[in-house]
Every structure is written in C-alpha cells, then in structure tokens.
Write a protein that holds these residues in place. Sequence first.
Motif, short mmCIF file in Angstrom:
data_model
loop_
_atom_site.label_atom_id
_atom_site.label_comp_id
_atom_site.label_asym_id
_atom_site.label_seq_id
_atom_site.Cartn_x
_atom_site.Cartn_y
_atom_site.Cartn_z
N ASN A 115 25.48 21.65 -3.90
CA ASN A 115 24.42 20.67 -3.73
C ASN A 115 24.87 19.36 -4.37
OD1 ASN A 115 21.86 19.22 -4.71
ND2 ASN A 115 21.08 20.73 -3.25
N ILE A 116 24.74 18.26 -3.63
CA ILE A 116 25.22 16.98 -4.14
C ILE A 116 24.35 16.41 -5.25
CG2 ILE A 116 26.43 16.35 -2.01
CD1 ILE A 116 24.07 14.54 -1.30
N LEU A 117 23.12 16.87 -5.37
CA LEU A 117 22.23 16.38 -6.42
C LEU A 117 22.19 17.29 -7.64
CD1 LEU A 117 19.28 15.09 -4.23
CD2 LEU A 117 21.06 13.74 -5.33
N SER A 118 21.85 18.55 -7.44
CA SER A 118 21.71 19.47 -8.57
C SER A 118 23.05 20.05 -9.02
CB SER A 118 20.77 20.62 -8.21
OG SER A 118 21.37 21.46 -7.24
N LYS A 119 24.05 20.00 -8.13
CA LYS A 119 25.40 20.51 -8.39
C LYS A 119 25.48 22.04 -8.43
CE LYS A 119 27.06 16.39 -8.76
NZ LYS A 119 27.54 15.79 -7.55
N HIS A 120 24.42 22.74 -7.99
CA HIS A 120 24.54 24.19 -7.95
C HIS A 120 25.22 24.62 -6.66
CE1 HIS A 120 20.84 24.23 -5.46
NE2 HIS A 120 21.05 25.51 -5.23
N TYR A 121 25.70 25.84 -6.65
CA TYR A 121 26.45 26.40 -5.54
C TYR A 121 25.61 27.44 -4.82
CZ TYR A 121 30.43 24.33 -7.92
OH TYR A 121 31.28 23.46 -8.52
N ARG A 122 25.86 27.58 -3.52
CA ARG A 122 25.24 28.65 -2.76
C ARG A 122 26.21 29.11 -1.69
NH1 ARG A 122 20.77 25.80 1.23
NH2 ARG A 122 22.27 24.86 2.65
N ILE A 123 25.97 30.33 -1.23
CA ILE A 123 26.75 30.88 -0.13
C ILE A 123 25.77 31.15 1.00
CG2 ILE A 123 28.17 32.80 0.68
CD1 ILE A 123 29.09 33.12 -2.27
N ILE A 124 26.10 30.63 2.18
CA ILE A 124 25.29 30.90 3.36
C ILE A 124 26.19 31.55 4.41
CG2 ILE A 124 23.64 29.03 2.93
CD1 ILE A 124 25.07 27.39 5.11
N ASP A 125 25.54 32.26 5.35
CA ASP A 125 26.31 32.87 6.42
C ASP A 125 26.29 31.98 7.66
OD1 ASP A 125 23.84 33.34 7.70
OD2 ASP A 125 23.80 35.46 7.16
N ASP A 126 26.92 32.42 8.73
CA ASP A 126 26.99 31.62 9.95
C ASP A 126 25.63 31.36 10.59
OD1 ASP A 126 29.72 31.24 9.85
OD2 ASP A 126 30.19 32.92 11.19
N SER A 127 24.63 32.16 10.23
CA SER A 127 23.28 31.95 10.75
C SER A 127 22.43 31.11 9.79
CB SER A 127 22.59 33.31 10.99
OG SER A 127 23.29 34.04 11.96
#
Length: 151
Positions: A115-127
């Motif tokens: 995230n460009i604001l909070s700087k946290h990371y996430r993983i999303i799938d192709d959907s």
Amino acid sequence: MDKKDLIKGISPKLKLIRVEKGYTQQRMADILGISKKTLVQIEKERNEASWTTIVAVCALFQDSEVLKNTLGEDPFEVIETVAHDQIDRPRGMTMGGKVWWTEVERKGAYTLQQNILSKHYRIIDDSNYRWYSTFEEDEAERKLIELDSTK
C-alpha cells in the motif's frame, strides 16, 4: 505502522470525517460512543482519540474519502492488520490494487502488493481476493512462497 501511529494519523482527521459525512458534533459523538466534550477535545487536537475510537471510525466510516486518502482503499484492512499483527486467511474480493497499491512480486496466481499510503503488504490472487496482510515484508514474501507452492 502500529496503534500509536494510527491514533496520531487519524485523530486530527476526525473533524474532516465528521464534516465529510455532514454530522454535528453531538451526532458524531453518539455514533462513536464518546461524549461530545471528548470529541471537541480531539477535534481541537488537545487530546488524541483512543484506540477503540480509531477502530470505530475505521469500521463505521470505511467509505470516507478522508480515511481512504490517509490509509488507502480499505481503511479497516489496515486496522485489522495492525490489531492482529497480520491477517492470514482468505477475505473478500478487492479492487485489485489499481489505485493504492504497487506490485512488489508475483508468483503463479498470487501477487504481493504494498500500500502506497500505509505501507502494509498484502497478497491477492488472480481473482483479486485477499489472502494475507502484514506490515512485515519478509513475512509477506514467505507467505507468497508458501501460497504458490500449494497450487
């Protein structure tokens, strides 16, 4: 980012959120479960909101443009990630990270974004379903490898 950072970042924005929603101080205080006096002190930046109040604001006003401009597309995801240190379970569909996210790495059907604001990371799938969130890049990369190896 931790609880103190969120309190410091969101407390000064309570008035903007209240005005954005068209609420009086009394109505906003009632919604948040605090006294009008407490809200006035927060809005005048004499006091900071409590963690509980910040959680309530992010939960009840997650569609607020003020919050989105502070925390990104899903303010409650940031709160949830901070509260639990990470989120390690599939969750609802996202918008795919077209606005608030930069792609860090891709493995198979999974994308690691920051995230460009909070700087946290996430993983999303192709959907565009979110599978994992954390503020720790090494943990996110480990989880990306783990998810990719299960498919």
